[in-house]
Design a protein around this motif. Sequence first.
Motif, PDB file in Angstrom:
ATOM      1  N   GLU A 229       0.828  -1.206   0.000  1.00 29.67           N
ATOM      2  CA  GLU A 229       0.000   0.000   0.000  1.00 29.67           C
ATOM      3  C   GLU A 229       0.868   1.266   0.000  1.00 29.67           C
ATOM      4  O   GLU A 229       0.663   2.184  -0.793  1.00 29.67           O
ATOM      5  CB  GLU A 229      -0.868  -0.040   1.254  1.00 29.67           C
ATOM      6  N   THR A 230       1.855   1.275   0.885  1.00 32.15           N
ATOM      7  CA  THR A 230       2.719   2.450   0.983  1.00 32.15           C
ATOM      8  C   THR A 230       3.551   2.611  -0.287  1.00 32.15           C
ATOM      9  O   THR A 230       3.734   3.728  -0.777  1.00 32.15           O
ATOM     10  CB  THR A 230       3.621   2.350   2.216  1.00 32.15           C
ATOM     11  N   GLU A 232       2.701   1.837  -3.237  1.00 33.07           N
ATOM     12  CA  GLU A 232       1.814   2.408  -4.240  1.00 33.07           C
ATOM     13  C   GLU A 232       1.609   3.904  -3.994  1.00 33.07           C
ATOM     14  O   GLU A 232       1.607   4.698  -4.922  1.00 33.07           O
ATOM     15  CB  GLU A 232       0.479   1.666  -4.207  1.00 33.07           C
ATOM     16  N   SER A 233       1.471   4.270  -2.703  1.00 31.73           N
ATOM     17  CA  SER A 233       1.265   5.692  -2.394  1.00 31.73           C
ATOM     18  C   SER A 233       2.507   6.502  -2.721  1.00 31.73           C
ATOM     19  O   SER A 233       2.442   7.716  -2.872  1.00 31.73           O
ATOM     20  CB  SER A 233       0.886   5.865  -0.913  1.00 31.73           C
ATOM     21  N   LEU A 234       3.666   5.843  -2.821  1.00 32.11           N
ATOM     22  CA  LEU A 234       4.894   6.544  -3.190  1.00 32.11           C
ATOM     23  C   LEU A 234       5.038   6.639  -4.708  1.00 32.11           C
ATOM     24  O   LEU A 234       6.069   7.074  -5.212  1.00 32.11           O
ATOM     25  CB  LEU A 234       6.111   5.835  -2.587  1.00 32.11           C
ATOM     26  N   GLY A 235       4.017   6.211  -5.431  1.00 30.25           N
ATOM     27  CA  GLY A 235       4.014   6.415  -6.873  1.00 30.25           C
ATOM     28  C   GLY A 235       4.474   5.217  -7.684  1.00 30.25           C
ATOM     29  O   GLY A 235       4.727   5.341  -8.872  1.00 30.25           O
ATOM     30  N   PHE A 236       4.612   4.037  -7.052  1.00 30.01           N
ATOM     31  CA  PHE A 236       5.055   2.858  -7.795  1.00 30.01           C
ATOM     32  C   PHE A 236       3.843   2.022  -8.177  1.00 30.01           C
ATOM     33  O   PHE A 236       2.963   1.795  -7.363  1.00 30.01           O
ATOM     34  CB  PHE A 236       6.033   2.030  -6.968  1.00 30.01           C
TER      35      PHE A 236
ATOM     36  N   ARG B  46      -8.322   5.433   1.944  1.00 26.58           N
ATOM     37  CA  ARG B  46      -7.584   4.841   0.822  1.00 26.58           C
ATOM     38  C   ARG B  46      -8.069   5.398  -0.511  1.00 26.58           C
ATOM     39  O   ARG B  46      -7.278   5.662  -1.415  1.00 26.58           O
ATOM     40  CB  ARG B  46      -7.739   3.311   0.834  1.00 26.58           C
ATOM     41  N   LEU B  51      -5.759   4.875  -3.645  1.00 25.95           N
ATOM     42  CA  LEU B  51      -5.251   3.518  -3.455  1.00 25.95           C
ATOM     43  C   LEU B  51      -6.378   2.499  -3.509  1.00 25.95           C
ATOM     44  O   LEU B  51      -6.166   1.322  -3.292  1.00 25.95           O
ATOM     45  CB  LEU B  51      -4.555   3.399  -2.092  1.00 25.95           C
ATOM     46  N   ARG B  71       0.429   8.771 -11.255  1.00 24.17           N
ATOM     47  CA  ARG B  71       0.712   8.134  -9.957  1.00 24.17           C
ATOM     48  C   ARG B  71       1.961   8.730  -9.289  1.00 24.17           C
ATOM     49  O   ARG B  71       1.984   8.994  -8.100  1.00 24.17           O
ATOM     50  CB  ARG B  71       0.890   6.640 -10.223  1.00 24.17           C
ATOM     51  N   TYR B  80       0.780   9.026   2.394  1.00 26.17           N
ATOM     52  CA  TYR B  80      -0.209   8.146   3.007  1.00 26.17           C
ATOM     53  C   TYR B  80       0.476   7.333   4.100  1.00 26.17           C
ATOM     54  O   TYR B  80       1.494   6.687   3.874  1.00 26.17           O
ATOM     55  CB  TYR B  80      -0.786   7.208   1.945  1.00 26.17           C
TER      56      TYR B  80
END
Lengths: 339, 255
Positions: A229-230, A232-236, B46, B51, B71, B80
């Motif tokens: 999750e994190t 993804e939140s970092l843009g990956f 989320r 997300l 993204r 987040y």
Amino acid sequence: MNDGAATGAALPQPLLMSLLSGLTLGLFALSLAIGYAPIHWNLAINDLLAGREGLDALVLVQLRLPRALLGLMVGASLGLTGAALQGLMRNPLADPGVVGVSGAAALGAVSAFYFGAAALFSLALPLGGLVGAGLATAVLLALARRGASTTALILAGVALNSLAGALTALALNLSPSPYATLEIVFWLMGSLADRSLQHVMLALPFILVGAALVLSTARGLDALTLGEETAESLGFSLPRLRLLAIAGTAAMVGASVAVSGTIGFVGLVVPHLLRPLVGHRPGRLLLVSALAGAALTLGADVLVRLIPSRPELKLGVVTALIGAPFFLLLLRRLGTETD
Amino acid sequence: MIITACGISVRRGSRLVLEGVDLVARPGELLGLLGPNGAGKTTLLRAMAHLQETASGAVLYDGAPAERLGRRALGRELAYLAQSGRIHWPMPVEHVVALGRLPHGTPPEVDAAAVARAMAAADIADFAGRASGSLSGGEKMRVLLARALAVEGRALLADEPVAALDPYHQLHVMDVLRRQARAGQTVVVVLHDLTLAARFCDRVALLRAGRVLACGTPAEVMTPERLEAAYGVRVEIGERHGERFILPWSRLPAP
């Protein structure tokens, strides 16, 4: 600062890289220098420079060079993909065998034996391995593209491995002659002996492309330290990250198994050993694991030629003999550290 | 950054976990998401962080959909902080915090300065070199908070950041979040502690069963009747130094 044992051991990256490069280069040279057929270096090099086909030059180019190059390539592949898969799965027990590609590559090669293609032309064996690896990769990629979680991918790999193992056993079971069975069993043990430059040229493109794909995941693997999750939140993009890591691994491991058989424990042990030296950063672990994997494989392959046993010990047997007890020791240490 | 949730619904299997939720989070404001377990707080957070796949509706960032930003750009703007604070490898603390700089690709000295600021803000500057494996639960949460602060984006979305913390660090983390909001960030936080929500949040949204029951200032929203309806508990409300404290007191008989 109070936990120096875990973090204080990290070496500066340039120092670690030069140490490992030096070691790999040294073992590569040693691998060239050791062999059953004696060569005179002066003659060999003079012949090579003059473009003559002397016996010494032939031994060097046709026998020793392919073996050393394959040790370098296969070892680097195993180390690099082991580090990448452990980072992707956030699990120190992941290794290239886990995703099922090496099992499928072995099955492909065994099929080439079984159906007699290997007797018709020598490259049938590695080609069969590549086809097997390609099929397993296609299954994994289809799953990854549909957004399967990393756990689902591991489980798919376990299933693929079991299936490949069962079919390999079936081939042995139904093998028409004991000679063919013996051939298959020996091949499965993994070895770099009696390979040619053709094998090198066959595996090289896959290993180079695979390495480029795997190395491009470094930053994403760092981000995965904090969970999917994190990251993804970092843009990956996780599907993209999985795709790159799995496709790269499949290309490298598939090509490696196709030319050398299965060589275990390098992909498991090498990243494990180096992790504290890079401050446990998965991205930093990639390149150093490639170098150390190459060094370990070259070293083990030098060892099998120095041990006076005939027939020569298989490289895969030796890496497992060294690797497994060593890994147990590592696990014991890991266990007491976390207690 | 203004984050706008427009009529978002989220489906899990056959169940709607969010049903047509509208919510706006504004810069300079600390917005609390409240509600019982399973109300959809984490899912909403989320979704606001892009997300979560939504069945319908959209989340807009300064009026634009996430796809227009991309993204990676969103990763630079919005931090987040996940609820399950796991650090999978025992990296040194400062490397964990530096992961917040991954989307930026800025020069090392810029990153180092941002990491130092984030560690100072989260009050963890003194354990920079420690292995993250040696941290207590509360210390780990503050390290992860520093990681989120190191992004230095325009929005910070935190899922139950104080759930595992002792009272001292609960107050400390809430102070940090409020300071970020005062500095102009859009801060959204999921909370279970009613008093912390009442004292620190500028606005709260009270959720139940995938819908927003009420949204407004804590004084408007956190009335005994609404809290009873949302949580099924009676509350005691008091006041001290001009601020309200709210204690869950007894369970209501099941309907």
